[in-house]
Each structure stands twice: as C-alpha cells, then as structure tokens.
Design a protein around this motif. Structure first.
Motif, PDB file in Angstrom:
ATOM      1  N   ASN A  99      16.755  17.723  24.385  1.00 15.23           N
ATOM      2  CA  ASN A  99      18.034  17.489  23.703  1.00 15.23           C
ATOM      3  C   ASN A  99      17.892  17.768  22.203  1.00 15.23           C
ATOM      4  O   ASN A  99      17.248  17.022  21.475  1.00 15.23           O
ATOM      5  CB  ASN A  99      18.463  16.041  23.937  1.00 15.23           C
ATOM      6  N   GLU A 101      19.952  17.472  19.887  1.00 15.44           N
ATOM      7  CA  GLU A 101      20.652  16.541  19.003  1.00 15.44           C
ATOM      8  C   GLU A 101      19.807  15.313  18.693  1.00 15.44           C
ATOM      9  O   GLU A 101      20.164  14.510  17.838  1.00 15.44           O
ATOM     10  CB  GLU A 101      21.985  16.130  19.633  1.00 15.44           C
ATOM     11  N   CYS A 102      18.707  15.183  19.404  1.00 19.76           N
ATOM     12  CA  CYS A 102      17.744  14.121  19.096  1.00 19.76           C
ATOM     13  C   CYS A 102      16.692  14.714  18.177  1.00 19.76           C
ATOM     14  O   CYS A 102      16.202  15.812  18.410  1.00 19.76           O
ATOM     15  CB  CYS A 102      17.099  13.622  20.386  1.00 19.76           C
ATOM     16  N   LYS A 106      14.424  17.973  18.978  1.00 16.55           N
ATOM     17  CA  LYS A 106      14.546  19.193  18.176  1.00 16.55           C
ATOM     18  C   LYS A 106      13.207  19.659  17.610  1.00 16.55           C
ATOM     19  O   LYS A 106      12.931  20.851  17.553  1.00 16.55           O
ATOM     20  CB  LYS A 106      15.525  18.930  17.027  1.00 16.55           C
TER      21      LYS A 106
END
Lengths: 143, 143
Positions: A99, A101-102, A106
């Motif tokens: 993910n 967005e984490c 990233k």
DNA sequence: CCTTGCTGTAATAGAGGCTGTTACAGCAGA
DNA sequence: TCTGCTGTAACAGCCTCTATTACAGCAAGG
C-alpha cells in the motif's frame, strides 16, 4: 521451501571432471557423470548446459563425445558456478505491491533492496574464496 | 524457483509496528497490518505467529486485541527475523545419495557442507548488522 | 456472565518450480 | 554411412508458497 540442489549438482560435476582430468581421462559423458551423482543423465546435461553457457566447460560432439573443464580447476570459483546455475535473488519481494499510501508500504522496498544487496554481496564474496580445486582437495581427504 | 517473500513480509510487519509505536499507537491488528502489506490477514497472522514464537512480538487477546514489538526496534536485527521465518538451508544437497564408490560421490557432501557453512555465516553476519530501526529510518527517507 | 472483536489454525485451491523420465532430432568422428 | 552422445521438448509427480474461507478460542469491557 526445500532449497534446490543446482549448485550442489554443478559443483559435483565440475569436481568429478577435475578428478578425471587429473587421472588422465580427458572426456566424460553425461552418463558417466550421472553414475557418480546418482541421477538421470538429462539432469546432468541440463546442468552442463548452464556451465557451458557460462564458459566453465566445453563439449565435444559426435562419436567419442564428452565434456571437459574449460579452465583449470584452480581458476573456477564457486561464485562462477553460482552465477551459472542460479537465476533468482536470495530474498523475494512482496508478491503484490504494498500500500503506497502507507509510509512503510511506500519506502520499504528500496530499503530492503539495500539490505538484501549487502547480504548477497557478503555471500558472493565468500563463494568467491573457494575454487573447484579446493573442493576436490577436501573431497579427497575423506577417501 | 522464485525466492519466497517471508523475510520481506516479516520485516515489513515489524517496521510498521515500530512506526506505529513511535506515533503513539501501541497495538495493531492483523487487519491493519495487512492493509499496509496489501495481502490477506491470515498471511500476516502466520508471520506474526513465527515472530511471536521467536520472542520478537507480543500479542494481546480478547476485545481490543492486537500486536506490538516485544523489544525496541534497535534491538531487533534482521538475523533475528531471518531465524524466525526461514527454516531451510540456503543450498540443498543431493536429492538421492551420490554413488559412494566414486571418490567424489563419497567425499563431496562434507566438503560442500563446509563451504556452504562459511557462506551462510557470511550472510548471517551481514544480516546481523541491520536493525528494524535502521530499516525504518531508510524507509522514511523516501517519504 | 455475555457480547464482541480479534487471534490461531485447519482445510483447500491455484500457480509454479524442481526432479526425474521418455523420446527423439542433430551432430560429428570413425 | 554408422554410431554414440548431445540438446531439448514434453510430461508427470511432488512439494512449496500465496491466498482464501471458515470457525473455534480467548479475554476485555460492559
């Protein structure tokens, strides 16, 4: 997962070729090698194909065919063999993209890539310190 | 064979737990971790089970359950994680016993065992040099 | 004490890799 | 041309890894 035995098979082959050469036998067929490794000759030919593509052995075709080392056993280190037969990196990354967005999702892959690179380098450096001639010497100690 | 991603998953989990703790969140559920790794929570729980058995994380049951690090992230090195999740040796030996009447077949396994032992030691030493805190720092550089 | 939410694990499925085997075309020395 | 070995395709069996569903167990909090 059970680790594969490709490096073991390839080093076994090269060690046997080195011993045969020392004893005056220039060429071995895949059947003769298979008799020492105790497996099917096709397995041996597949491994010999990898070693040939890496320039570690040479093949002679036609009647009286067979295999021999392309270099002196002192000049073949286990790192050469490792590169000839192993294609996958030591550690796999995520199967699916993490993910993004984490912050961890990233940034973790480049961070792990660095660590894994250092670990593989340490392994490769150690494999570069032992030659087929070394393995042959230690192998013969038992006999 | 494609290398497995167990070490990657486990380090991702621990890094995420370390960041959550730093941000004041004491407990994460397997669902929350799975959202960052982007995989099924059962995969996460299996990995967390390995890490718990190795003493790297602790679990709280019942309502308001979740996971937290058992030690400071500076005190967990990737070698600890490697030992927690990897069971197989790096290089496999022959599937079938080699021909013991051949000098190479007889002596190659202990010879290879020595080389493989040195190579694994080099890898382990390198993995012992990086902690979860190091991975977290490098991970956050990207953000 | 009971509800609630999460853990722990079994069972199962699909994908893919490795070993082993058969089969056969290709090659080159004699 | 004959012969023996190589090179490789095709296939089977086994095993591991990831993913998923399902469900019993546990404990905190009302």
């Amino acid at each position: 997962m059970a680790a594969n035995s490709r490096l073991t098979i390839a080093v076994h082959i090269l060690t046997w070729l080195a011993l045969a050469h020392r004893r005056g036998t220039e060429l071995l067929t895949s059947d003769q090698v298979a008799a020492s490794v105790n497996t099917n000759p096709v397995i041996i030919r597949r491994s010999l194909g990898d070693l040939r593509r890496a320039g570690l052995v040479t093949v002679r075709h036609g009647a009286g065919a067979g295999w021999s080392l392309a270099r002196a056993p002192e000049e073949i280190v286990l790192l050469d063999v490792y590169d000839a037969v192993e294609r996958e990196p030591l550690f796999g990354m995520h199967h699916t993209e993490p993910n993004l967005e984490c912050p961890v999702g990233k940034g973790i892959r480049p961070a792990l890539g660095d660590v894994y690179g250092r670990a593989e380098l340490a392994l490769r450096t150690e494999l570069g310190r032992t030659s087929v001639a070394d393995v042959l010497s230690e192998t013969l100690l038992v006999n």
